[in-house]
Write an enzyme that holds these catalytic residues in place. Structure first.
Site, PDB file in Angstrom:
ATOM      1  N   LYS A 126       0.828  -1.203   0.000  1.00  0.00           N
ATOM      2  CA  LYS A 126       0.000   0.000   0.000  1.00  0.00           C
ATOM      3  C   LYS A 126       0.865   1.257   0.000  1.00  0.00           C
ATOM      4  O   LYS A 126       0.684   2.150  -0.836  1.00  0.00           O
ATOM      5  CB  LYS A 126      -0.918   0.004   1.220  1.00  0.00           C
ATOM      6  CG  LYS A 126      -1.649   1.325   1.459  1.00  0.00           C
ATOM      7  CD  LYS A 126      -2.295   1.337   2.825  1.00  0.00           C
ATOM      8  CE  LYS A 126      -2.603   2.759   3.265  1.00  0.00           C
ATOM      9  NZ  LYS A 126      -3.122   2.835   4.642  1.00  0.00           N
ATOM     10  N   ASP A 145      -6.629   0.937   0.971  1.00  0.00           N
ATOM     11  CA  ASP A 145      -6.679   1.350   2.369  1.00  0.00           C
ATOM     12  C   ASP A 145      -8.007   0.898   2.954  1.00  0.00           C
ATOM     13  O   ASP A 145      -8.759   0.148   2.323  1.00  0.00           O
ATOM     14  CB  ASP A 145      -6.466   2.862   2.508  1.00  0.00           C
ATOM     15  CG  ASP A 145      -7.695   3.663   2.115  1.00  0.00           C
ATOM     16  OD1 ASP A 145      -8.571   3.118   1.388  1.00  0.00           O
ATOM     17  OD2 ASP A 145      -7.804   4.826   2.516  1.00  0.00           O
TER      18      ASP A 145
END
Length: 227
Positions: A126, A145
């Site tokens: 991420k 997320d």
């Protein structure tokens, strides 16, 4: 109950189209002026709001300059400078060690590949995706997320639980030109309407195409996922 699109790809295209009209100025909310500041801000943003991170980094980025400053800072001192951030001791260590590697192995420059970025302490896929997209203008995937996870599952774009598997599903159905923007659109909509608890389904531009939409806006409060 909303009716799902004929396929996840069609659903994804419809979601992107509607959210882009709803949030035409959607973009990253973290503040930074260079790649190192971006990397540090994203490390700090794990399980912490962007607003809190921006408040903390305003002073942090004035105190520390290049990666050498962070690498050479005493652990206790750097941690104290981050003490309003969640898990500040661990994040201080990640930042120090990442900056040490940047100095020793990357000539002081933030790496520009997924493999090199994810080798840095505290940097997962991420974080690496954010740095690649906004620091190097390289889009290799979709940042997953908490908002992207929640919305993509509620909207029927994936049934997976884990971010990397969710990303694998999303890159198959979200138009590649929107891989970067998809995250920001989900974040804006997740904050404004499709919240983890008590989402405002009655005022949602996706209600009629969302398989999780309920007339009373109810969602499983234990997990923040659809019933």
């Amino acid at each position: 109950m909303g009716t799902p699109r004929e396929s996840r790809a069609e659903q994804a295209a419809e979601v992107v189209d509607r959210l882009e009209r709803e949030y035409p100025d959607s973009t990253i909310s973290l503040r930074y002026s260079n790649r190192l500041e971006l990397l540090i801000a994203v490390i700090l943003s794990a399980q912490c709001t962007d607003e809190r991170v921006n408040a903390e980094t305003e002073h942090l980025f004035e105190t520390y300059d290049g990666p050498e400053d962070y690498a050479n800072a005493p652990q206790e001192e750097l941690a104290e400078d981050l003490n309003s951030i969640t898990y500040y001791n661990s994040k201080a260590e990640y930042i120090r060690e990442s900056c040490r590697m940047i100095v020793e192995e990357h000539d002081g420059e933030v790496p520009d590949t997924m493999d090199e970025l994810t080798d840095l302490p505290g940097v997962g896929r991420k974080t690496a995706n954010v740095v690649l997209q906004h620091g190097h203008d390289v889009v290799e995937g979709i940042v997953v997320d908490t908002h992207v996870r929640r919305l993509s599952r509620r909207l029927g774009l994936t049934e997976e639980e884990y971010p990397e598997r969710i990303e694998a599903d999303l890159v198959e159905v979200v138009p590649e030109d929107y891989w970067q923007q998809f995250t920001h659109l989900c974040i804006d909509h997740g904050r404004a309407v499709c919240t983890a608890r008590n989402p405002d389904c009655s005022d949602c531009v996706l209600a009629d195409v969302c398989p999780s939409e309920k007339g009373d806006g109810e969602v499983d409060l234990a997990s923040g996922e659809p019933w």
